[in-house]
Design an enzyme around this catalytic site. Structure first.
Site, PDB file in Angstrom:
ATOM      1  N   HIS A  44      -9.799 -14.094  -3.920  1.00 21.24           N
ATOM      2  CA  HIS A  44     -10.559 -14.015  -5.172  1.00 21.24           C
ATOM      3  C   HIS A  44     -10.186 -12.709  -5.879  1.00 21.24           C
ATOM      4  CE1 HIS A  44     -12.847 -11.782  -2.149  1.00 21.24           C
ATOM      5  NE2 HIS A  44     -13.381 -11.084  -3.152  1.00 21.24           N
ATOM      6  N   THR A  47      -6.928 -11.771 -10.177  1.00 21.11           N
ATOM      7  CA  THR A  47      -5.467 -11.647 -10.205  1.00 21.11           C
ATOM      8  C   THR A  47      -4.953 -11.325  -8.804  1.00 21.11           C
ATOM      9  OG1 THR A  47      -5.709  -9.307 -10.841  1.00 21.11           O
ATOM     10  CG2 THR A  47      -5.231 -10.884 -12.606  1.00 21.11           C
ATOM     11  N   ARG A  48      -3.742 -11.794  -8.531  1.00 21.95           N
ATOM     12  CA  ARG A  48      -3.000 -11.416  -7.331  1.00 21.95           C
ATOM     13  C   ARG A  48      -1.545 -11.184  -7.739  1.00 21.95           C
ATOM     14  NH1 ARG A  48      -7.102 -10.531  -5.296  1.00 21.95           N
ATOM     15  NH2 ARG A  48      -7.927 -11.108  -3.254  1.00 21.95           N
ATOM     16  N   LYS A 265      -7.746  -3.836 -13.792  1.00 23.41           N
ATOM     17  CA  LYS A 265      -7.991  -3.966 -12.367  1.00 23.41           C
ATOM     18  C   LYS A 265      -7.060  -3.034 -11.600  1.00 23.41           C
ATOM     19  CE  LYS A 265      -7.788  -7.204  -8.498  1.00 23.41           C
ATOM     20  NZ  LYS A 265      -7.368  -8.559  -8.063  1.00 23.41           N
ATOM     21  N   HIS A 269      -4.543   0.110  -1.580  1.00 25.55           N
ATOM     22  CA  HIS A 269      -4.138  -0.851  -0.558  1.00 25.55           C
ATOM     23  C   HIS A 269      -4.213  -0.187   0.816  1.00 25.55           C
ATOM     24  CE1 HIS A 269      -1.742  -4.161   1.216  1.00 25.55           C
ATOM     25  NE2 HIS A 269      -1.177  -3.198   1.923  1.00 25.55           N
ATOM     26  N   CYS A 313     -13.165  -7.156  -0.876  1.00 27.01           N
ATOM     27  CA  CYS A 313     -12.175  -8.140  -0.464  1.00 27.01           C
ATOM     28  C   CYS A 313     -11.842  -7.832   0.991  1.00 27.01           C
ATOM     29  CB  CYS A 313     -10.929  -8.045  -1.344  1.00 27.01           C
ATOM     30  SG  CYS A 313      -9.607  -9.196  -0.907  1.00 27.01           S
ATOM     31  N   LYS A 346       0.570 -14.544  -2.608  1.00 21.55           N
ATOM     32  CA  LYS A 346       1.716 -15.048  -3.378  1.00 21.55           C
ATOM     33  C   LYS A 346       2.523 -16.084  -2.608  1.00 21.55           C
ATOM     34  CE  LYS A 346       3.114 -10.749  -3.449  1.00 21.55           C
ATOM     35  NZ  LYS A 346       2.298 -10.192  -2.324  1.00 21.55           N
TER      36      LYS A 346
END
Length: 380
Positions: A44, A47-48, A265, A269, A313, A346
C-alpha cells in the site's frame, strides 16, 4: 472442495499468482484474511518504485525487465493505468554501493543510464541540492507503480479468468501429503494439488518459522515542500534513491503525483524496529517523521515542510536482503514467495508467473537461483 491450486494471501504476489494460474486455465482458489488492497501489510502507500539499474544485484534485471512487460500487459487487460515513467536518480558518492552497484548492473545488462555531475543534477532538477561528493546515476525508464490499483487489476483479471477469490477469511493451518495439500480456514477446509504461499509479513506464521525472517516497522511520509510543489511535479522531478549523509539507511522518494495538495512522498529505507503484523505500532510519532526530514533535508531543503500524512509499512527481511522464491524444502506440492525486504513490489507479476510455473510444472524458465529457499534451510 478441491482445486488445482490454492493461493494463500492475495497481496501483490498472491494476486499475481492467482492471475497467472487462472489465465493458464487452472482451477484456482485465492484466500485472503482481509479485503485487498489493504494497509496492514506491505502493498500500500499510493506509489511503489520501479527501476532497471538494480544496484542490489545484476541478477534482478532480467526479472524486472520481464515485470515491465507484464505490467504493461496487465494495463491492457485490466484497462487501468498502473506504470508511470518519470526517470529515476541515484544520488551518492561514486564509490557507494547504490551508485557503483547501479552502474555495474546497468553495464552488465545494457541498461541505458547516464552519470551526472553536481552541476548537471542541479540544472536538471532544481529541487535537489547535491552534496559536495555527490554524483547522480540517471535512468530514463525508472518510475512508479500504483500498488493498490495494481492489486485490484491483478484480482480483476484473475476473477475474469475463473479464479475463486475469498476475502475476509483467515487461514488456520495447512498440511501437505504426497501430491495433495489441505488448507483449513475460518470458513472451511479445502484441498488442492498445489499450494502457493504468499503471506507477506505473515510468512513466519504461515510457514512455522521455517526461514530466518524479520518483520520491521517502516514509516512513509507525505511532505508539503517549502516554497511550493511545482519543482516536484511529475515531469520536473524523478523518483530517487540517495545515500544517507551519515552512512545509515538510504532515503527514497517520488514526484508529487497527487497534485498541489498531496505533498511529496519520501521515506527512509531500513528501520530496524522489529515487530509482527499483530504487534506493530501503527501510531505515527514525531520522531518517525523527524528522522525522514533529518536524512533528506541536506539534499532536498524544501522537504523541511509540513507533514501532511504518514503511514506504517512492514518489511519482511531476509538476512541477505534477497527474496525467497521456490519450492518448499520439504513439500514439493508447496511453493512460496516471501522475504521481499522492502524492494519486491515491482517484481510482483514475474513472481506470479514463477509461482504459476512451479505449480504446473515444478520448475521455471526464470533464473531465480539467488532466491533459493534452501540457502537458509540446508544447514538445518
Amino acid at each position: 472442495m478441491s482445486y488445482d491450486v490454492i493461493v494463500l494471501g492475495l497481496g501483490a504476489m498472491g494476486s499475481a499468482a492467482a492471475q497467472h494460474l487462472a489465465e493458464r486455465g487452472k482451477n484456482v482458489l485465492g484466500i485472503e484474511q482481509f479485503t485487498p488492497p489493504h494497509d496492514k501489510g506491505s502493498s500500500h502507500g499510493g506509489t511503489r518504485m520501479i527501476r532497471q539499474a538494480y544496484w542490489e544485484s545484476p541478477a534482478y534485471i532480467p526479472l524486472v525487465l520481464r515485470s515491465y512487460e507484464l505490467w504493461e500487459r496487465l494495463e491492457r487487460d485490466a484497462g487501468a493505468k498502473l506504470l508511470n515513467i518519470t526517470g529515476g536518480l541515484i544520488l551518492g558518492s561514486a564509490d557507494t554501493r547504490l551508485v557503483s552497484g547501479g552502474i555495474a548492473a546497468a553495464q552488465t545488462h545494457g541498461i541505458k543510464y547516464s552519470v551526472l555531475t553536481r552541476g548537471e543534477i542541479r540544472a536538471l532538477f532544481p529541487a535537489i541540492t547535491p552534496l559536495d561528493h555527490d554524483v547522480g546515476v540517471h535512468e530514463e525508464l525508472a518510475g512508479y507503480l500504483l500498488p493498490e490499483e495494481c492489486i485490484r487489476a491483478q484480482l480483476k483479471v484473475a476473477a475474469q479468468n475463473g479464479a475463486e477469490l475469498h476475502f475476509d477469511e483467515r487461514v488456520i493451518g495447512w498440511s501437505a501429503v504426497s501430491n495433495r495439500v489441505e488448507v483449513a480456514t475460518s470458513r472451511g477446509v479445502y484441498q488442492a494439488g498445489h499450494l502457493a504461499i504468499t503471506a507477506g509479513p505473515w510468512a513466519n506464521e504461515a510457514m512455522s518459522g521455517l526461514f530466518p525472517l524479520r518483520v520491521t516497522r517502516q514509516v512513509m511520509t507525505w511532505i508539503q515542500p517549502l516554497g511550493g510543489i511545482e519543482p516536484f511535479l511529475p515531469g520536473r522531478f524523478p523518483v530517487f534513491l540517495c545515500e544517507s549523509p551519515d552512512g545509515s539507511w538510504p532515503g527514497y522518494g517520488f514526484p508529487a503525483v497527487d497534485g498541489p495538495s498531496g505533498g511529496v512522498k519520501a521515506a527512509i529505507h531500513g528501520s530496524d524496529i522489529e515487530c509482527t503484523p499483530d504487534t506493530v505500532d501503527r501510531v505515527i510519532h514525531e520522531v518517525d517523521c523527524g528522522e525522514v526530514i533529518r536524512q533528506l533535508r541536506p539534499r532536498f531543503p524544501a522537504l523541511d515542510g509540513e507533514i501532511l500524512k504518514a503511514q506504517t509499512c512492514l518489511y519482511t527481511m531476509t538476512p541477505d536482503e534477497h527474496f525467497i522464491i521456490g519450492q518448499h524444502p520439504q513439500f514439493p506440492s508447496v511453493s512460496l514467495a516471501c522475504g521481499f525486504s522492502g524492494h519486491g513490489f515491482k517484481f510482483a507479476p514475474v513472481v506470479g508467473e514463477v509461482l504459476a510455473d512451479f505449480a504446473i510444472t515444478g520448475t521455471t524458465r526464470h533464473a531465480i537461483g539467488l532466491f533459493s529457499p534452501t540457502r537458509f534451510t540446508a544447514a538445518r
